[in-house]
Motif scaffolding. Structure first.
Motif, PDB file in Angstrom:
ATOM      1  N   GLY A 226     -14.092  -2.579   0.413  1.00 25.86           N
ATOM      2  CA  GLY A 226     -13.940  -1.997   1.263  1.00 25.86           C
ATOM      3  C   GLY A 226     -13.945  -0.498   0.966  1.00 25.86           C
ATOM      4  N   LEU A 227     -14.506  -0.319  -1.248  1.00 21.66           N
ATOM      5  CA  LEU A 227     -14.828   1.006  -1.705  1.00 21.66           C
ATOM      6  C   LEU A 227     -16.497   0.634  -1.085  1.00 21.66           C
ATOM      7  N   TRP A 228     -16.945  -0.222  -0.870  1.00 19.96           N
ATOM      8  CA  TRP A 228     -18.612  -0.043  -1.277  1.00 19.96           C
ATOM      9  C   TRP A 228     -18.882   0.428   0.821  1.00 19.96           C
ATOM     10  N   ALA A 229     -18.107  -0.289   1.909  1.00 20.25           N
ATOM     11  CA  ALA A 229     -18.655  -0.136   2.843  1.00 20.25           C
ATOM     12  C   ALA A 229     -17.872   1.259   2.838  1.00 20.25           C
ATOM     13  N   ALA A 230     -16.777   2.169   2.825  1.00 21.74           N
ATOM     14  CA  ALA A 230     -16.165   3.924   2.763  1.00 21.74           C
ATOM     15  C   ALA A 230     -17.722   4.154   2.448  1.00 21.74           C
ATOM     16  N   LEU A 231     -18.490   4.055   1.045  1.00 22.20           N
ATOM     17  CA  LEU A 231     -19.593   4.547   0.571  1.00 22.20           C
ATOM     18  C   LEU A 231     -20.484   4.633   1.629  1.00 22.20           C
ATOM     19  N   THR A 232     -21.202   3.311   1.792  1.00 22.76           N
ATOM     20  CA  THR A 232     -22.521   3.560   2.651  1.00 22.76           C
ATOM     21  C   THR A 232     -22.327   4.200   3.719  1.00 22.76           C
ATOM     22  N   GLY A 233     -20.785   3.760   4.643  1.00 20.82           N
ATOM     23  CA  GLY A 233     -20.515   3.662   5.877  1.00 20.82           C
ATOM     24  C   GLY A 233     -22.188   2.879   6.943  1.00 20.82           C
ATOM     25  N   GLY A 234     -22.101   3.017   8.375  1.00 19.42           N
ATOM     26  CA  GLY A 234     -23.521   3.005   9.251  1.00 19.42           C
ATOM     27  C   GLY A 234     -23.073   2.025  10.072  1.00 19.42           C
ATOM     28  N   TRP A 235     -23.816   0.709   9.490  1.00 21.85           N
ATOM     29  CA  TRP A 235     -23.909  -0.324  10.620  1.00 21.85           C
ATOM     30  C   TRP A 235     -23.185  -1.589   9.341  1.00 21.85           C
ATOM     31  N   LEU A 236     -23.018  -1.355   8.168  1.00 28.72           N
ATOM     32  CA  LEU A 236     -22.344  -2.294   7.077  1.00 28.72           C
ATOM     33  C   LEU A 236     -21.246  -2.131   7.146  1.00 28.72           C
ATOM     34  N   ASP A 237     -20.475  -0.646   7.491  1.00 27.40           N
ATOM     35  CA  ASP A 237     -19.281  -0.549   7.513  1.00 27.40           C
ATOM     36  C   ASP A 237     -18.724  -0.834   8.550  1.00 27.40           C
ATOM     37  N   GLN A 238     -19.463  -1.190   9.614  1.00 26.53           N
ATOM     38  CA  GLN A 238     -19.056  -1.637  11.143  1.00 26.53           C
ATOM     39  C   GLN A 238     -18.531  -2.862  10.900  1.00 26.53           C
ATOM     40  N   ILE A 239     -19.518  -3.698  10.389  1.00 25.88           N
ATOM     41  CA  ILE A 239     -19.781  -5.335  10.404  1.00 25.88           C
ATOM     42  C   ILE A 239     -18.347  -5.501   9.697  1.00 25.88           C
TER      43      ILE A 239
ATOM     44  N   ALA B 146      -8.379   0.077   0.628  1.00 31.27           N
ATOM     45  CA  ALA B 146      -9.054   0.708  -0.381  1.00 31.27           C
ATOM     46  C   ALA B 146     -10.797   1.585   0.819  1.00 31.27           C
ATOM     47  N   ARG B 147     -10.471   0.795   1.150  1.00 33.51           N
ATOM     48  CA  ARG B 147     -11.682   1.419   2.695  1.00 33.51           C
ATOM     49  C   ARG B 147     -10.659   2.883   2.810  1.00 33.51           C
ATOM     50  N   SER B 148      -9.750   2.522   3.326  1.00 30.33           N
ATOM     51  CA  SER B 148      -8.754   4.058   3.615  1.00 30.33           C
ATOM     52  C   SER B 148      -8.840   5.090   2.790  1.00 30.33           C
TER      53      SER B 148
ATOM     54  N   GLY C 223     -11.475   9.141   1.966  1.00 31.71           N
ATOM     55  CA  GLY C 223     -10.961  10.190   2.006  1.00 31.71           C
ATOM     56  C   GLY C 223     -11.253  10.918   0.137  1.00 31.71           C
ATOM     57  N   ILE C 224     -11.806  10.315  -0.295  1.00 31.68           N
ATOM     58  CA  ILE C 224     -12.561  10.288  -1.668  1.00 31.68           C
ATOM     59  C   ILE C 224     -14.366  11.049  -1.301  1.00 31.68           C
ATOM     60  N   VAL C 225     -14.596  10.050  -0.661  1.00 29.73           N
ATOM     61  CA  VAL C 225     -16.388  10.315  -0.039  1.00 29.73           C
ATOM     62  C   VAL C 225     -16.630  11.266   0.497  1.00 29.73           C
TER      63      VAL C 225
ATOM     64  N   LEU D 134     -13.755   4.819  -7.924  1.00 32.38           N
ATOM     65  CA  LEU D 134     -12.601   3.537  -8.656  1.00 32.38           C
ATOM     66  C   LEU D 134     -11.176   4.866  -9.207  1.00 32.38           C
ATOM     67  N   PRO D 135     -11.626   5.350 -10.011  1.00 35.50           N
ATOM     68  CA  PRO D 135     -10.363   6.257 -11.107  1.00 35.50           C
ATOM     69  C   PRO D 135      -9.733   6.795 -10.070  1.00 35.50           C
ATOM     70  N   ASN D 136     -10.314   8.074  -8.895  1.00 37.73           N
ATOM     71  CA  ASN D 136      -9.522   8.364  -7.430  1.00 37.73           C
ATOM     72  C   ASN D 136      -8.342   7.435  -6.937  1.00 37.73           C
ATOM     73  N   ALA D 137      -8.875   6.125  -6.962  1.00 39.27           N
ATOM     74  CA  ALA D 137      -8.239   5.522  -5.795  1.00 39.27           C
ATOM     75  C   ALA D 137      -7.218   4.472  -7.225  1.00 39.27           C
ATOM     76  N   MET D 138      -7.246   5.348  -8.267  1.00 36.25           N
ATOM     77  CA  MET D 138      -7.226   3.729  -9.300  1.00 36.25           C
ATOM     78  C   MET D 138      -4.991   3.714  -8.827  1.00 36.25           C
TER      79      MET D 138
END
Length: 307
Positions: free
Chosen positions: A125-138, A185-187, A191-193, A217-221
């Protein structure tokens, strides 16, 4: 003394002990630890006490249980006695011993499953939010497709395909629950990225793993920790439900869900023994939710009035 009166007295004793321990912590601790103890409501202290007791019973099960987990030590459905304080089950195994070992098996497997689901779901979830684009959509559409299937039905289907070993049980339930962790985690990460410090770290040339580990991660803990407690309750109840249906932890391993099913016949005779493992499940679920509620108050910046 009746069963209901004994349960009420036992819960009152736990609340009294939790109050004493909380008062002792407030008097003895200093600094930040004392501040945490001062803000802790009585319900959270009760929940922490119950969790510690369950953990101790699970770890020390071989020392606490009067009989081995799988040994037949009497006749079937013996009444409560000095030799068997909670009687025996349908094939003559000691109920108290199996209840104690059930804490190790049921709670231990639920914790391992929750930890696995949380690691996989939160990192993706964190990776998808940070990367965005096609990876997040898939990843998001794949998770949406899995979440459209009712969790219990999906678990039953997968366990029917892959078998009902402990490893299969852990992997299947972890895969099902990782989808829920992924969405949270993505949601939270979305809001952090967009914050300035994330952009500054990217301009410094920091990689994705550094950003996830040191910035996001520290801010989403706080919400993730609260979700871990809630997710543990759902996993714990799912494993117990599957065991009750005969697709969870397999006999002769002691498990609270299967213990309710195996001894349900006694309820028709007014025997409360089958309710004991169900009560253990309910008590731990309530205790974890008390602690999660407290953590949510702390994470939101609110102060709950202590008693």
């Amino acid at each position: 003394m009746g069963f209901a009166a004994s349960v009420t007295l036992g819960l009152a004793g736990l609340f009294a002990l939790a109050w004493v321990l909380r008062a002792g912590a407030r008097a003895l601790l200093t600094g930040h630890s004392r501040s945490i103890a001062s803000d802790m409501p009585l319900t959270a202290a009760f929940g922490l006490l119950v969790i510690v007791i369950y953990a101790f019973v699970a770890i020390a099960a071989p020392l606490l249980a009067p009989f081995p987990e799988r040994d037949i030590v009497g006749t079937q459905f013996q009444a409560w006695s000095a030799d068997h304080p909670l009687g025996t089950d349908r094939i003559g195994r000691d109920m108290l011993s199996r209840l104690i070992y059930g804490a190790r098996n049921t709670v231990g497997i639920a914790f391992a499953t929750t930890a696995l689901a949380f690691v996989v779901g939160s990192l993706l979830g964190l990776w998808a939010a940070l990367t965005g684009g096609w990876l997040d959509q898939i990843l998001s559409r794949f998770v949406d497709a899995l979440m459209a299937i009712p969790a219990l039905i999906f678990s039953l289907l997968l366990l029917t395909i892959f078998g009902t070993s402990v490893l299969s049980l852990i992997l299947v339930i972890a895969a099902v629950d990782a989808t829920r962790v992924f969405r949270l985690a993505r949601s939270v990460a979305q809001g952090i990225v967009v914050m300035d410090y994330i952009e500054a770290a990217r301009l410094r040339g920091e990689g994705a793993w550094f950003l996830i580990r040191r910035e996001i991660l520290p801010n989403a803990m706080a919400p993730l920790v609260a979700e871990f407690g809630l997710r543990f309750c759902f996993v714990f109840l799912s494993i117990s439900s599957l065991s009750f249906l005969g697709l969870g932890i397999k006999p002769p391993t002691a498990d609270w869900g299967s213990m309710v099913r195996d001894n349900a016949t006694l309820i028709t005779f007014g025997d409360v023994t089958p309710l004991l493992p169900a009560g253990c499940i309910a008590l731990l679920t309530v205790a974890v939710n008390f602690v999660v509620d407290w953590q949510l108050y702390r994470a939101s910046g609110l102060r709950e009035a202590t008693q």
